[in-house]
Write a protein that holds these residues in place. Structure first.
Motif, PDB file in Angstrom:
ATOM      1  N   GLN A   1      42.853  43.011  39.150  1.00 35.72           N
ATOM      2  CA  GLN A   1      43.529  41.840  38.607  1.00 35.72           C
ATOM      3  C   GLN A   1      42.713  40.593  38.916  1.00 35.72           C
ATOM      4  OE1 GLN A   1      47.546  41.208  40.009  1.00 35.72           O
ATOM      5  NE2 GLN A   1      48.126  40.174  38.116  1.00 35.72           N
ATOM      6  N   LYS A   2      42.442  39.807  37.896  1.00 36.81           N
ATOM      7  CA  LYS A   2      41.638  38.599  38.053  1.00 36.81           C
ATOM      8  C   LYS A   2      42.470  37.454  38.626  1.00 36.81           C
ATOM      9  CE  LYS A   2      38.935  39.877  33.947  1.00 36.81           C
ATOM     10  NZ  LYS A   2      38.533  39.484  32.582  1.00 36.81           N
ATOM     11  N   GLU A   3      41.819  36.366  39.007  1.00 39.85           N
ATOM     12  CA  GLU A   3      42.510  35.203  39.562  1.00 39.85           C
ATOM     13  C   GLU A   3      43.463  34.585  38.548  1.00 39.85           C
ATOM     14  OE1 GLU A   3      39.651  32.455  41.019  1.00 39.85           O
ATOM     15  OE2 GLU A   3      38.955  33.748  42.648  1.00 39.85           O
ATOM     16  N   THR A   4      43.181  34.768  37.274  1.00 37.12           N
ATOM     17  CA  THR A   4      44.033  34.227  36.209  1.00 37.12           C
ATOM     18  C   THR A   4      45.326  35.028  36.046  1.00 37.12           C
ATOM     19  OG1 THR A   4      42.890  35.595  34.564  1.00 37.12           O
ATOM     20  CG2 THR A   4      42.050  33.370  34.925  1.00 37.12           C
TER      21      THR A   4
END
Length: 226
Positions: A138-141
Motif C-alpha cells: 500500500q502506497k502513502e496515498t
C-alpha cells in the motif's frame, strides 16, 4: 467479457450453485482488491480455510450488494430498482428453486441445495489457495500497487490446466484479466504451488500442515524478492 452471450453463460453457470452474486463481486470487487485486506476472497496468512469459507461467503455477498448499490446511485436509479442486478439475481435464484420444487418436489430441491453448497465450498476453497498469504504493497496515498503475477499462486501442471480450463495459470488471469483462458501465459516469476489444485485443496483441509508448507514457501519468496 464484453460479449453479452459469454456473460449470460457465466451467470447461468453460477445459477447452478445459487452463487450469482459472484459475477459482480469477482469482476468488480476481487479483481480490484485482490491480495489486500479489502478483498473477502484473498486468504490472509494464518487464516484457517474453515473460517475463510464463512468470511468469504458472507463478506463477498455483502460486497456485491455494496458494489451494485453504488452502481445504481451512479446511474441515478434506486437501489431497489429492477436495474439492480443483485436484486434480479435473488429473484432469479428464488424462481429457480420454486421451479425445482414445482417440477420435482421437496426432496429433490433439498438435494439440489446440498449440491449447490458443495459447489460453493469447492469454489471458496479454490479462492483460499489462490492468494493465500500474498499481499500488495500500500502506497502513502492509500492506493495499492498494481496487480502483478506474484500476487497470485500459479500452477502449471498439464492435467490441472486441462481439467480446469487454465484456471491454474491464475497469475496471468489477474495480471491481465481481459485475456481469455485459452491464451493465458505461464509466469515463472510468480509463486508456484507445491502441487496442483487437487493436492493443494486437500492440504488446506489440514491447517497445521498447510501452514508449515505454505509459510516456508512464502518466506523463501520474500527472501528472493529482497
Amino acid at each position: 467479457r464484453k460479449n453479452k452471450f459469454e456473460r449470460f453463460l457465466a451467470k447461468s453457470l453460477l445459477l447452478s450453485s445459487l452463487y450469482m452474486h459472484f459475477y459482480i463481486e469477482h469482476n468488480r470487487g476481487h479483481h480490484k482488491n485482490v491480495s489486500t485486506h479489502e478483498d473477502p476472497s484473498s486468504a490472509r496468512r494464518g487464516e484457517w480455510v474453515f473460517f475463510f469459507w464463512f468470511r468469504s461467503m458472507i463478506m463477498g455477498y455483502i460486497s456485491a450488494w455494496k458494489i451494485e448499490t453504488a452502481q445504481m446511485k451512479k446511474k441515478g436509479y434506486s437501489s431497489i430498482s429492477i436495474h439492480n442486478e443483485m436484486l434480479r439475481f435473488q429473484l432469479i435464484q428464488l424462481a429457480f428453486l420454486v421451479l425445482i420444487y414445482w417440477g420435482f418436489g421437496y426432496m429433490p430441491m433439498i438435494y439440489f441445495l446440498v449440491a449447490a453448497l458443495i459447489g460453493i465450498i469447492q469454489l471458496e476453497t479454490v479462492n483460499y489457495i489462490e492468494h493465500y498469504g500474498l499481499s500488495r504493497t500500500q502506497k502513502e496515498t492509500g492506493q495499492y500497487e498494481r496487480v502483478q503475477p506474484w500476487h497470485s499462486w500459479n500452477s502449471n501442471h498439464t492435467l490441472g490446466r486441462l481439467f480446469l480450463f487454465e484456471l491454474s495459470r491464475h497469475s496471468d488471469h489477474h495480471f491481465l484479466a481481459s485475456r481469455k483462458y485459452q491464451i493465458l501465459s505461464h509466469h515463472e516469476a510468480s509463486p508456484q504451488m507445491p502441487t496442483g489444485y487437487p493436492g493443494m485443496m486437500l492440504l488446506s483441509m489440514v491447517p497445521p500442515l498447510w501452514f508449515v508448507v505454505m509459510h516456508n514457501h512464502i518466506e523463501r519468496i520474500n527472501k528472493e524478492k529482497a
